[in-house]
Write a protein that holds these residues in place. Structure first.
Motif, PDB file in Angstrom:
ATOM      1  N   HIS A   1      25.973 -37.911 -13.875  1.00  0.00           N
ATOM      2  CA  HIS A   1      27.435 -37.784 -13.849  1.00  0.00           C
ATOM      3  C   HIS A   1      27.740 -36.366 -13.351  1.00  0.00           C
ATOM      4  CE1 HIS A   1      26.807 -41.143 -16.655  1.00  0.00           C
ATOM      5  NE2 HIS A   1      27.954 -41.579 -16.200  1.00  0.00           N
TER       6      HIS A   1
ATOM      7  N   THR B   1      29.666 -34.021 -12.232  1.00  0.00           N
ATOM      8  CA  THR B   1      30.973 -33.382 -12.035  1.00  0.00           C
ATOM      9  C   THR B   1      30.820 -31.929 -11.616  1.00  0.00           C
ATOM     10  OG1 THR B   1      31.931 -34.843 -13.707  1.00  0.00           O
ATOM     11  CG2 THR B   1      33.187 -32.887 -13.102  1.00  0.00           C
TER      12      THR B   1
ATOM     13  N   ASP C   1      31.894 -30.153  -8.011  1.00  0.00           N
ATOM     14  CA  ASP C   1      32.788 -28.995  -7.952  1.00  0.00           C
ATOM     15  C   ASP C   1      32.120 -27.816  -7.245  1.00  0.00           C
ATOM     16  OD1 ASP C   1      34.699 -30.437  -9.277  1.00  0.00           O
ATOM     17  OD2 ASP C   1      34.236 -29.610 -11.258  1.00  0.00           O
TER      18      ASP C   1
END
Length: 550
Positions: free
Chosen positions: A432, A434, A438
């Protein structure tokens, strides 16, 4: 939430939900299995759910997924045999469909939309499994590439009132069918509610039909269909070299060299907790120190197709948590550029953190061991003795300091372990990612997401995203179409539930890069500028109006 409401939230009709719960004494899980078994009467085809154990998956390489290279030498150029008659091979069968809602002639009561804002959908062929996926792939192309499909000016599209049922002449080409379909899919005033998958199946060339008869899995023939679609558009002469091909064909690097691929494919045993985790296992397997893994994507095409294979007879499956499929996906994370810049350092951090976590955990366990307990027991006993008998204050202070030091060391190790665990499951989590996304954005290594626009659970049940972002749940059989609005979270929930078990039919996901979603104004302009499409739409709407008046 009661069991019936839970089923309705999953997109199941209240009538079917109630009947399934009645048959399973109100057991929610048993009701879901019963619905998907196909035994309950419903308007959509369903799959059987199985419950044999599934073995663990060992991460592999891109070799298997590249087995169907986009430009394989064994394929005949579709341009040479597009209109030849196919040998009499028996097709791969689709699940049988119920006939609820049909009139006495076994056809839809009306070819018109209930609402003008409803999308045009594809109804499946009962006995031609893979051809249905070709038609749904074509539907997505018509929705997200209409300006490309409309560029060739073919002139007269030879209107036949039964064209939507797949009736066409032997000279009809794939590009003609795509232009017809693109017209009714995108024209705001078209009332055409559905077309049969036969409109695409009827114009497949002989070499592709031969492959269909021999294929066991969708990923074995879908690249060939995509290639025929590319050739059909390229033959118009309206596009430069590689302009069309680059929309669908990605490139990748494996231990065997550079390859081209238009479909990424996963076996049932390769289900993981998320689509990212499945890609990680394919491209970022856990490696021993110093081992090199050359699996990487190089260029990712704007249209990315992913297939979860259907189960074989010997597939061993078990219930799981299902696959979390993101609505916004970043396949750019799996390119060599991002891998070298971000993923390799992150993997090194993960390995170091995992090793340190083991060390910290060992220290924490030592404090809980008999030796650790004995040390604290001795210190506490000594303090009790010294404090009770008024012994040396200096000795008491030293023991207190030692006790506090041990307690502080325990707290530090506990906090360190907690921090490492949070990073391993948070910002350093490749399943996951993220933080990784970013970071890649901040360093201009990735630009924009790929949007999930089509999720096919089986030919009679799929989710379709409009260009504006509205999701529709589509249930269709040859005689009945049911549409319902669907929240994005519902799409993910139902896919996750559906992938709890590998199914009898393939799951096809289609992602489109955000910048390649055309604006409505561009779509309308492209349709209006094509005289053949405009004339065809006018005749088709006149036919629908006649049908409505009679």
């Amino acid at each position: 939430m009661n069991p019936q409401s839970s089923l309705v939230e999953m997109g199941i009709t209240p009538e079917v939900a109630q009947r399934a719960l009645e048959q399973t004494n109100g057991d929610l899980e048993a009701a879901v299995n019963y619905i998907f078994s196909g035994e309950v009467y419903s308007a959509q085809p369903t799959e059987a759910v199985h419950s044999a154990p599934m073995p663990g998956f060992t991460p592999g390489s891109l070799t298997g997924v590249m087995g169907q290279s986009q430009d394989g030498d064994d394929d005949t150029d579709s341009s040479s045999s597009e209109h030849e008659l196919s040998p009499p091979f028996s097709p791969r069968r689709s699940p049988d469909f119920p006939t609820a809602g049909a009139n006495s002639n076994g056809v839809l009561d009306s070819p018109r939309k209930a609402l003008v804002t409803d999308p045009t959908v594809v109804t499946p062929l009962p006995h031609s499994l893979f051809e249905n996926y070709f038609a749904l792939f074509s539907l997505a192309m018509c929705q997200y590439l209409p300006q490309i499909l409309a560029k060739p000016e073919l002139g007269d599209l030879s209107y036949d009132p039964k064209w939507a049922q797949g009736v066409c002449s032997t000279t009809t080409s794939l590009i003609e069918q795509l232009q017809r379909l693109s017209g009714v899919v995108n024209a705001p005033l078209s009332d055409r509610c559905c077309v049969s998958a036969r409109i695409i199946a009827a114009v497949l060339d002989a070499s592709l039909r031969r492959k269909l008869s021999e294929a066991e899995h969708l990923h074995e023939v879908l690249p060939s269909f995509i290639r025929s679609l590319i050739h059909a558009i390229e033959r118009s002469g309206c596009f430069g070299d590689e302009q069309v091909r680059s929309l669908f064909v990605s490139s990748a690097l494996s231990s065997e060299g550079k390859s081209l691929l238009s479909v990424l494919q996963f076996m049932p045993e390769e289900y993981e907790s998320s689509l990212y985790a499945m890609f990680n296992a394919l491209l970022y397997p856990e490696l021993d120190e110093g081992e090199e893994n050359g699996n990487s994507l190089l260029d990712v095409a704007p249209f990315l197709t992913i297939v979860f294979d259907e189960m074989d007879e010997d597939t061993e499956v078990t219930s799981g948590r299902g696959v979390d499929v993101p609505l916004e996906f970043y396949p750019q994370l799996y390119t060599k550029r991002v891998k070298d810049a971000l993923v390799r350092p992150l993997q090194q951090q993960r390995r170091a953190a995992q090793e340190r976590s083991r060390q910290v955990l060992a220290e924490m366990n030592s404090f809980k061991s008999y030796q650790g307990k004995d040390i604290l027991k001795f210190i506490n006993s000594a303090l009790d003795y010294l404090q009770r008998d008024g012994q040396s204050k200096e000795a008491v202070d030293q023991l207190e300091q030692l006790k506090n030091s041990i307690s502080e060391h325990k707290t530090q190790r506990k906090n360190e372990y907690k921090e490492l665990s949070q990073k391993l499951h948070g910002e350093w989590n490749l399943s996951h990612p993220t933080y990784l996304i970013d970071e890649a954005k901040e360093r201009d290594l990735v630009d924009e997401p790929y949007l999930l626009v089509l999720a096919v659970l089986h030919p009679g049940h799929y989710f379709q995203r409009s260009r504006s972002g509205q999701w529709k749940s589509v249930r269709a059989d040859p005689n009945l179409v049911r549409l319902s609005d669907c929240a994005p979270a519902q799409v993910q929930t139902i896919i996750r539930h559906y992938t709890t078990f590998p199914s009898k039919t393939p799951l096809m996901l289609l992602y489109v890069k955000q910048s390649h979603v055309p604006e409505d104004a561009i779509v309308l302009k492209s349709l209006e500028s094509n005289k053949g499409i405009s004339s065809f739409l006018r005749m088709d709407q006149e036919e629908l109006n006649r049908d409505y008046l009679t």
